[in-house]
Write a protein that holds these residues in place. Structure first.
Motif, PDB file in Angstrom:
ATOM      1  N   ALA A  55      -1.068   1.918 -16.799  1.00 42.37           N
ATOM      2  CA  ALA A  55       0.255   1.480 -16.348  1.00 42.37           C
ATOM      3  C   ALA A  55       0.698   2.329 -15.160  1.00 42.37           C
ATOM      4  CB  ALA A  55       1.259   1.570 -17.486  1.00 42.37           C
ATOM      5  N   THR A  56       0.481   3.641 -15.261  1.00 41.14           N
ATOM      6  CA  THR A  56       0.916   4.532 -14.188  1.00 41.14           C
ATOM      7  C   THR A  56       0.123   4.271 -12.918  1.00 41.14           C
ATOM      8  OG1 THR A  56       1.169   6.149 -15.945  1.00 41.14           O
ATOM      9  CG2 THR A  56       1.504   6.928 -13.701  1.00 41.14           C
ATOM     10  N   SER A  57      -1.179   3.987 -13.092  1.00 40.92           N
ATOM     11  CA  SER A  57      -2.014   3.891 -11.892  1.00 40.92           C
ATOM     12  C   SER A  57      -1.873   2.550 -11.192  1.00 40.92           C
ATOM     13  CB  SER A  57      -3.477   4.137 -12.253  1.00 40.92           C
ATOM     14  OG  SER A  57      -3.950   3.099 -13.085  1.00 40.92           O
ATOM     15  N   THR A  58      -1.520   1.497 -11.900  1.00 38.02           N
ATOM     16  CA  THR A  58      -1.443   0.207 -11.203  1.00 38.02           C
ATOM     17  C   THR A  58      -0.095  -0.492 -11.370  1.00 38.02           C
ATOM     18  OG1 THR A  58      -2.361  -0.994 -13.083  1.00 38.02           O
ATOM     19  CG2 THR A  58      -3.926  -0.235 -11.396  1.00 38.02           C
ATOM     20  N   LEU A  59       0.374  -0.609 -12.618  1.00 41.04           N
ATOM     21  CA  LEU A  59       1.587  -1.407 -12.848  1.00 41.04           C
ATOM     22  C   LEU A  59       2.788  -0.845 -12.100  1.00 41.04           C
ATOM     23  CD1 LEU A  59       1.389  -2.371 -16.621  1.00 41.04           C
ATOM     24  CD2 LEU A  59       0.876  -3.770 -14.615  1.00 41.04           C
ATOM     25  N   GLY A  60       2.898   0.481 -12.044  1.00 37.88           N
ATOM     26  CA  GLY A  60       4.082   1.088 -11.440  1.00 37.88           C
ATOM     27  C   GLY A  60       4.054   1.108  -9.928  1.00 37.88           C
ATOM     28  N   LYS A  61       2.919   0.833  -9.347  1.00 42.01           N
ATOM     29  CA  LYS A  61       2.804   0.967  -7.890  1.00 42.01           C
ATOM     30  C   LYS A  61       3.450  -0.205  -7.161  1.00 42.01           C
ATOM     31  CE  LYS A  61      -1.342   3.834  -7.712  1.00 42.01           C
ATOM     32  NZ  LYS A  61      -0.846   5.039  -7.035  1.00 42.01           N
ATOM     33  N   LYS A  62       4.060   0.108  -6.012  1.00 37.14           N
ATOM     34  CA  LYS A  62       4.639  -0.944  -5.185  1.00 37.14           C
ATOM     35  C   LYS A  62       3.522  -1.588  -4.377  1.00 37.14           C
ATOM     36  CE  LYS A  62       8.763   1.681  -5.379  1.00 37.14           C
ATOM     37  NZ  LYS A  62       9.324   2.966  -4.960  1.00 37.14           N
ATOM     38  N   LYS A  63       3.522  -2.908  -4.364  1.00 41.29           N
ATOM     39  CA  LYS A  63       2.410  -3.626  -3.750  1.00 41.29           C
ATOM     40  C   LYS A  63       2.685  -3.934  -2.284  1.00 41.29           C
ATOM     41  CE  LYS A  63       0.427  -5.354  -7.961  1.00 41.29           C
ATOM     42  NZ  LYS A  63       0.267  -3.923  -8.306  1.00 41.29           N
ATOM     43  N   ILE A  64       1.729  -3.537  -1.464  1.00 42.73           N
ATOM     44  CA  ILE A  64       1.834  -3.762  -0.020  1.00 42.73           C
ATOM     45  C   ILE A  64       0.548  -4.408   0.483  1.00 42.73           C
ATOM     46  CG2 ILE A  64       1.821  -2.538   2.210  1.00 42.73           C
ATOM     47  CD1 ILE A  64       3.848  -0.594   0.989  1.00 42.73           C
ATOM     48  N   ASP A  65       0.697  -5.477   1.287  1.00 43.74           N
ATOM     49  CA  ASP A  65      -0.453  -6.086   1.962  1.00 43.74           C
ATOM     50  C   ASP A  65      -0.429  -5.660   3.423  1.00 43.74           C
ATOM     51  OD1 ASP A  65      -1.028  -7.520  -0.346  1.00 43.74           O
ATOM     52  OD2 ASP A  65       0.033  -9.326   0.340  1.00 43.74           O
ATOM     53  N   LEU A  66      -1.579  -5.283   3.945  1.00 46.86           N
ATOM     54  CA  LEU A  66      -1.684  -5.055   5.389  1.00 46.86           C
ATOM     55  C   LEU A  66      -2.547  -6.157   5.989  1.00 46.86           C
ATOM     56  CD1 LEU A  66      -1.276  -3.372   7.983  1.00 46.86           C
ATOM     57  CD2 LEU A  66      -3.360  -2.111   7.376  1.00 46.86           C
ATOM     58  N   PHE A  67      -1.902  -7.081   6.700  1.00 47.81           N
ATOM     59  CA  PHE A  67      -2.621  -8.107   7.461  1.00 47.81           C
ATOM     60  C   PHE A  67      -2.907  -7.521   8.838  1.00 47.81           C
ATOM     61  CE2 PHE A  67      -0.283 -10.569   4.309  1.00 47.81           C
ATOM     62  CZ  PHE A  67      -1.193 -11.544   3.932  1.00 47.81           C
ATOM     63  N   TYR A  68      -4.174  -7.491   9.216  1.00 54.13           N
ATOM     64  CA  TYR A  68      -4.507  -6.771  10.454  1.00 54.13           C
ATOM     65  C   TYR A  68      -5.686  -7.396  11.174  1.00 54.13           C
ATOM     66  CZ  TYR A  68      -8.382  -4.764   7.742  1.00 54.13           C
ATOM     67  OH  TYR A  68      -9.502  -4.602   6.977  1.00 54.13           O
ATOM     68  N   ASP A  69      -5.689  -7.126  12.486  1.00 56.07           N
ATOM     69  CA  ASP A  69      -6.799  -7.543  13.335  1.00 56.07           C
ATOM     70  C   ASP A  69      -7.204  -6.322  14.149  1.00 56.07           C
ATOM     71  OD1 ASP A  69      -8.449  -8.560  15.383  1.00 56.07           O
ATOM     72  OD2 ASP A  69      -7.483 -10.526  15.275  1.00 56.07           O
ATOM     73  N   VAL A  70      -8.487  -5.963  14.098  1.00 57.50           N
ATOM     74  CA  VAL A  70      -8.959  -4.778  14.821  1.00 57.50           C
ATOM     75  C   VAL A  70      -8.885  -4.956  16.337  1.00 57.50           C
ATOM     76  CG1 VAL A  70     -10.445  -3.859  13.004  1.00 57.50           C
ATOM     77  CG2 VAL A  70     -11.357  -5.586  14.580  1.00 57.50           C
ATOM     78  N   LEU A  71      -8.487  -6.141  16.784  1.00 58.69           N
ATOM     79  CA  LEU A  71      -8.310  -6.370  18.219  1.00 58.69           C
ATOM     80  C   LEU A  71      -7.038  -5.701  18.738  1.00 58.69           C
ATOM     81  CD1 LEU A  71      -9.835  -7.907  20.410  1.00 58.69           C
ATOM     82  CD2 LEU A  71      -8.327  -9.852  20.042  1.00 58.69           C
ATOM     83  N   SER A  72      -6.133  -5.322  17.829  1.00 54.07           N
ATOM     84  CA  SER A  72      -4.857  -4.731  18.225  1.00 54.07           C
ATOM     85  C   SER A  72      -4.896  -3.210  18.089  1.00 54.07           C
ATOM     86  CB  SER A  72      -3.745  -5.303  17.338  1.00 54.07           C
ATOM     87  OG  SER A  72      -2.652  -4.407  17.267  1.00 54.07           O
ATOM     88  N   PRO A  73      -4.733  -2.486  19.204  1.00 54.65           N
ATOM     89  CA  PRO A  73      -4.774  -1.012  19.106  1.00 54.65           C
ATOM     90  C   PRO A  73      -3.582  -0.432  18.348  1.00 54.65           C
ATOM     91  CG  PRO A  73      -4.252  -1.706  21.361  1.00 54.65           C
ATOM     92  CD  PRO A  73      -4.595  -2.948  20.591  1.00 54.65           C
ATOM     93  N   TYR A  74      -2.382  -1.002  18.527  1.00 58.88           N
ATOM     94  CA  TYR A  74      -1.225  -0.500  17.776  1.00 58.88           C
ATOM     95  C   TYR A  74      -1.477  -0.625  16.270  1.00 58.88           C
ATOM     96  CZ  TYR A  74       1.764  -0.181  21.943  1.00 58.88           C
ATOM     97  OH  TYR A  74       2.304   0.164  23.159  1.00 58.88           O
ATOM     98  N   THR A  75      -2.225  -1.670  15.885  1.00 58.45           N
ATOM     99  CA  THR A  75      -2.519  -1.882  14.474  1.00 58.45           C
ATOM    100  C   THR A  75      -3.346  -0.735  13.911  1.00 58.45           C
ATOM    101  OG1 THR A  75      -2.380  -4.261  14.801  1.00 58.45           O
ATOM    102  CG2 THR A  75      -3.523  -3.518  12.827  1.00 58.45           C
ATOM    103  N   TRP A  76      -4.183  -0.146  14.752  1.00 57.02           N
ATOM    104  CA  TRP A  76      -4.969   1.008  14.314  1.00 57.02           C
ATOM    105  C   TRP A  76      -4.048   2.134  13.833  1.00 57.02           C
ATOM    106  CZ3 TRP A  76      -8.777   4.216  17.894  1.00 57.02           C
ATOM    107  CH2 TRP A  76      -9.564   5.039  17.081  1.00 57.02           C
TER     108      TRP A  76
END
Lengths: 239, 239
Positions: free
Chosen positions: A12-33
């Motif tokens: 529960a501590t390791s997964t259930l409690g964590k806030k979920k974030i998705d990173l949608f990214y393209d390595v073509l973008s330097p700022y994304t790095w």
């Protein structure tokens, strides 16, 4: 019974409690790095679980009518110095390639994205390292990451074996891989994306979009965590 | 002789040693409000001297081929939530007006900019307060700051007398005022501006451009000062 309860709590501590974030990214973008490295550093400091989702920036731009910022001349000149300053700030070894226009507008990132998508489907534990290796290849060494040899080199850096790389290479042309890349791109657009990186914080099931590498203090505010600059731990290894 | 030396040193410390920063701004831009308040807070904490330069954002956009971000639908939706979150972060009482499109694209900011330019030319000590009063008027109360009555109210809030306001009103139509607004707009464009705010740090005589309200950590890095978030002093009064 006690052991069971302990295991349950640990899970529960390791997964259930964590806030979920998705990173949608393209390595073509330097700022994304910059955004990618910052999130990867913070996943060990904030109570978050980050899912990496490679997407095709060109698909996002086409669907939303957005244009790359470099098309306004004064913006392109500014980006040149802004990227260099940001690289120092984020401690990322960015180096402007000789012909960024050719890289972004002509060659694009369909090939490297299919490579990352295949890795995500076959060997997801190597996705973070492979993404980083591609950024270093394109945006630090100025290599052409649409070339198979460059992809293979990045894959090896990311810990993939030759056999695994052969399987990835074959998988890149599968319809399932193409579909998955399109699905992630479409998902980002449905969340409201108009560029890369698109960071989605799933706040009680409601997706909150954050765009760019300059919204981390605001993201921290939203998720109730402390922003300690781009290097939360001074002992974080340099790239 | 000792008194003379002391005075000389005091003068040197108060002006010569300060790093020079220009803020080119248009009250039509809500993000610029965040940057304005942050710089005004830091001018008491950093070793900087900030010169306020009202300019016409429409002139910058026209000259550079840049477009307001709100024209990409997904960006407009994003800005709606991003502005609200940023307002919390910067502690600025921003409130989206009922019709921001009408405000930005139809009414524009020629009138409020001439008002601020006239104040800068006649009573420069009131420019900061008058700029703040206009932002509160347009971007907190949703008032139409192209209307003379709204300008007069903002001027009074900024400490200007009725006589002074009459003089300002007359001065707004002078060619000298129009020329000065155009000169600042042209100056910004020559420095490489493509939007508002444009922050210029004069680094040993070489102008360094910083765009937006999200580059303060980078500006701090460049001028060798410490970034302590948008409120460097917790006792800073709330707006």
């Amino acid at each position: 019974m006690e052991i069971f309860a302990k295991r349950l709590m640990a899970t529960a501590t390791s997964t259930l409690g964590k806030k979920k974030i998705d990173l949608f990214y393209d390595v073509l973008s330097p700022y994304t790095w910059f955004a990618f490295e910052t999130l990867m550093r913070y996943k060990n400091h904030w109570n978050i679980e980050v899912t990496l989702k490679p997407m095709l920036l060109a698909g996002v731009n086409q669907a939303t009518g957005n244009k790359p910022p470099g098309l306004v001349p004064n913006k392109a000149i500014y980006m040149n110095s802004d990227l260099a300053r940001c690289a120092t700030y984020f401690n990322v070894p960015f180096k402007m390639p000789e012909d960024p226009f050719e890289m972004i507008m002509v060659k694009g990132s369909l090939i490297p994205n299919r490579f990352l998508t295949a890795i995500d489907m076959l060997y997801p534990e190597h996705l973070e390292a492979a993404s980083r290796a591609l950024w270093i290849s394109g945006w630090s060494r100025g290599e052409d990451f649409t070339q198979p040899a460059i992809l293979a080199k990045a894959g090896q850096t990311a810990g993939l074996s030759k056999d695994q790389l052969l399987k990835i290479q074959e998988h890149m042309t599968h319809q399932a891989t193409k579909d998955r890349l399109r699905a992630y791109t479409d998902q980002a657009i449905q969340y409201g994306a108009f560029g890369s990186p698109t960071i989605i914080y799933h706040k009680n099931g409601s997706p909150q979009l954050f765009f760019g590498s300059d919204r981390f203090p605001i993201l921290a505010q939203e998720i109730g965590e402390e922003w300690r600059g781009p290097q939360p731990n001074s002992t974080d290894s340099k790239l």
